[in-house]
Write a protein that holds these residues in place. Structure first.
Motif, short mmCIF file in Angstrom:
data_model
loop_
_atom_site.label_atom_id
_atom_site.label_comp_id
_atom_site.label_asym_id
_atom_site.label_seq_id
_atom_site.Cartn_x
_atom_site.Cartn_y
_atom_site.Cartn_z
N MET A 1 -39.56 -3.81 26.17
CA MET A 1 -39.36 -5.08 26.84
C MET A 1 -38.90 -6.13 25.81
SD MET A 1 -42.10 -6.49 29.58
CE MET A 1 -42.05 -5.43 30.99
N PRO A 2 -38.00 -7.02 26.16
CA PRO A 2 -37.51 -8.01 25.19
C PRO A 2 -38.55 -9.09 24.89
CG PRO A 2 -36.57 -8.40 27.35
CD PRO A 2 -37.36 -7.12 27.44
N ARG A 3 -38.37 -9.71 23.75
CA ARG A 3 -39.24 -10.83 23.39
C ARG A 3 -38.91 -12.03 24.26
NH1 ARG A 3 -40.67 -11.81 17.24
NH2 ARG A 3 -42.59 -10.68 17.52
N GLN A 4 -39.94 -12.80 24.57
CA GLN A 4 -39.75 -14.05 25.30
C GLN A 4 -40.43 -15.16 24.53
OE1 GLN A 4 -41.18 -13.71 29.33
NE2 GLN A 4 -39.14 -13.26 30.06
N LEU A 5 -39.95 -16.38 24.72
CA LEU A 5 -40.56 -17.54 24.09
C LEU A 5 -41.56 -18.17 25.04
CD1 LEU A 5 -37.44 -19.19 22.44
CD2 LEU A 5 -39.15 -17.70 21.38
N PHE A 6 -42.75 -18.45 24.52
CA PHE A 6 -43.80 -19.12 25.29
C PHE A 6 -44.15 -20.43 24.60
CE2 PHE A 6 -44.34 -14.77 26.59
CZ PHE A 6 -44.68 -14.86 27.92
N GLU A 7 -44.20 -21.52 25.36
CA GLU A 7 -44.68 -22.79 24.82
C GLU A 7 -46.20 -22.76 24.89
OE1 GLU A 7 -43.10 -27.18 25.06
OE2 GLU A 7 -44.09 -26.60 26.92
N PHE A 8 -46.82 -23.13 23.80
CA PHE A 8 -48.27 -23.04 23.70
C PHE A 8 -48.85 -24.36 23.24
CE2 PHE A 8 -52.22 -21.56 21.70
CZ PHE A 8 -52.72 -20.82 22.75
N TYR A 9 -49.89 -24.85 23.94
CA TYR A 9 -50.53 -26.12 23.62
C TYR A 9 -51.78 -25.86 22.78
CZ TYR A 9 -53.10 -30.48 24.18
OH TYR A 9 -53.79 -31.63 23.94
N CYS A 10 -51.90 -26.54 21.66
CA CYS A 10 -53.08 -26.41 20.80
C CYS A 10 -54.11 -27.45 21.20
CB CYS A 10 -52.71 -26.58 19.33
SG CYS A 10 -54.15 -26.43 18.25
N SER A 11 -55.17 -26.99 21.81
CA SER A 11 -56.24 -27.90 22.23
C SER A 11 -57.32 -28.01 21.16
CB SER A 11 -56.86 -27.39 23.53
OG SER A 11 -57.39 -26.08 23.31
N GLY A 12 -57.10 -27.37 20.03
CA GLY A 12 -58.13 -27.30 19.00
C GLY A 12 -58.13 -28.46 18.03
N GLY A 13 -57.05 -28.67 17.33
CA GLY A 13 -57.06 -29.68 16.29
C GLY A 13 -55.96 -30.70 16.44
N CYS A 14 -54.71 -30.24 16.40
CA CYS A 14 -53.58 -31.16 16.35
C CYS A 14 -53.13 -31.65 17.73
CB CYS A 14 -52.41 -30.50 15.64
SG CYS A 14 -51.68 -29.12 16.53
N ARG A 15 -53.50 -30.93 18.77
CA ARG A 15 -53.11 -31.27 20.14
C ARG A 15 -51.59 -31.34 20.30
NH1 ARG A 15 -57.61 -31.66 22.80
NH2 ARG A 15 -59.45 -32.55 21.85
N GLY A 16 -50.92 -30.41 19.65
CA GLY A 16 -49.47 -30.36 19.72
C GLY A 16 -48.99 -29.11 20.44
N TYR A 17 -47.70 -29.01 20.61
CA TYR A 17 -47.06 -27.87 21.26
C TYR A 17 -46.28 -27.07 20.24
CZ TYR A 17 -48.12 -29.92 25.80
OH TYR A 17 -48.76 -30.43 26.89
N THR A 18 -46.22 -25.76 20.43
CA THR A 18 -45.39 -24.89 19.61
C THR A 18 -44.83 -23.79 20.49
OG1 THR A 18 -45.30 -23.68 17.53
CG2 THR A 18 -47.24 -23.34 18.89
N PHE A 32 -53.17 -16.41 18.88
CA PHE A 32 -52.15 -17.36 18.47
C PHE A 32 -52.74 -18.25 17.39
CE2 PHE A 32 -51.31 -16.58 22.97
CZ PHE A 32 -50.00 -16.21 22.93
N VAL A 33 -52.02 -18.45 16.30
CA VAL A 33 -52.46 -19.34 15.23
C VAL A 33 -51.52 -20.53 15.20
CG1 VAL A 33 -52.92 -19.56 12.77
CG2 VAL A 33 -53.37 -17.38 13.91
N CYS A 34 -52.06 -21.72 15.42
CA CYS A 34 -51.25 -22.93 15.44
C CYS A 34 -50.66 -23.17 14.06
CB CYS A 34 -52.12 -24.12 15.85
SG CYS A 34 -51.21 -25.69 15.82
N PRO A 35 -49.32 -23.38 13.97
CA PRO A 35 -48.70 -23.57 12.67
C PRO A 35 -49.02 -24.93 12.02
CG PRO A 35 -47.07 -23.82 14.39
CD PRO A 35 -48.34 -23.36 15.05
#
Length: 66
Positions: A1-18, A32-35
């Protein structure tokens, strides 16, 4: 199966999206490890979808860095 991109919200520290590229397998656990803040988010995958199922950091979990 091909790779897909998922938007992920970090609710832990930075509260950002990656965006995380994932291979879609039938069923597995991923960490998932928030960059920005390195917060770890554990999720299950089933039928190519990220589920709300959380899991303990089992040794067979796939670690996903971005």
């Amino acid at each position: 199966m091909p790779r897909q991109l998922f938007e992920f919200y970090c609710s832990g520290g930075c509260r950002g999206y990656t965006v995380v590229p994932l291979d879609l397998d039938d069923e597995r656990d991923v960490i998932f490890v928030c960059p920005q803040c390195r917060h770890e988010h554990s999720r299950g995958m089933k039928n190519g979808q990220i589920t709300e199922r959380r899991h303990q950091h089992a040794k067979d979990s796939e670690l996903v860095h971005r």
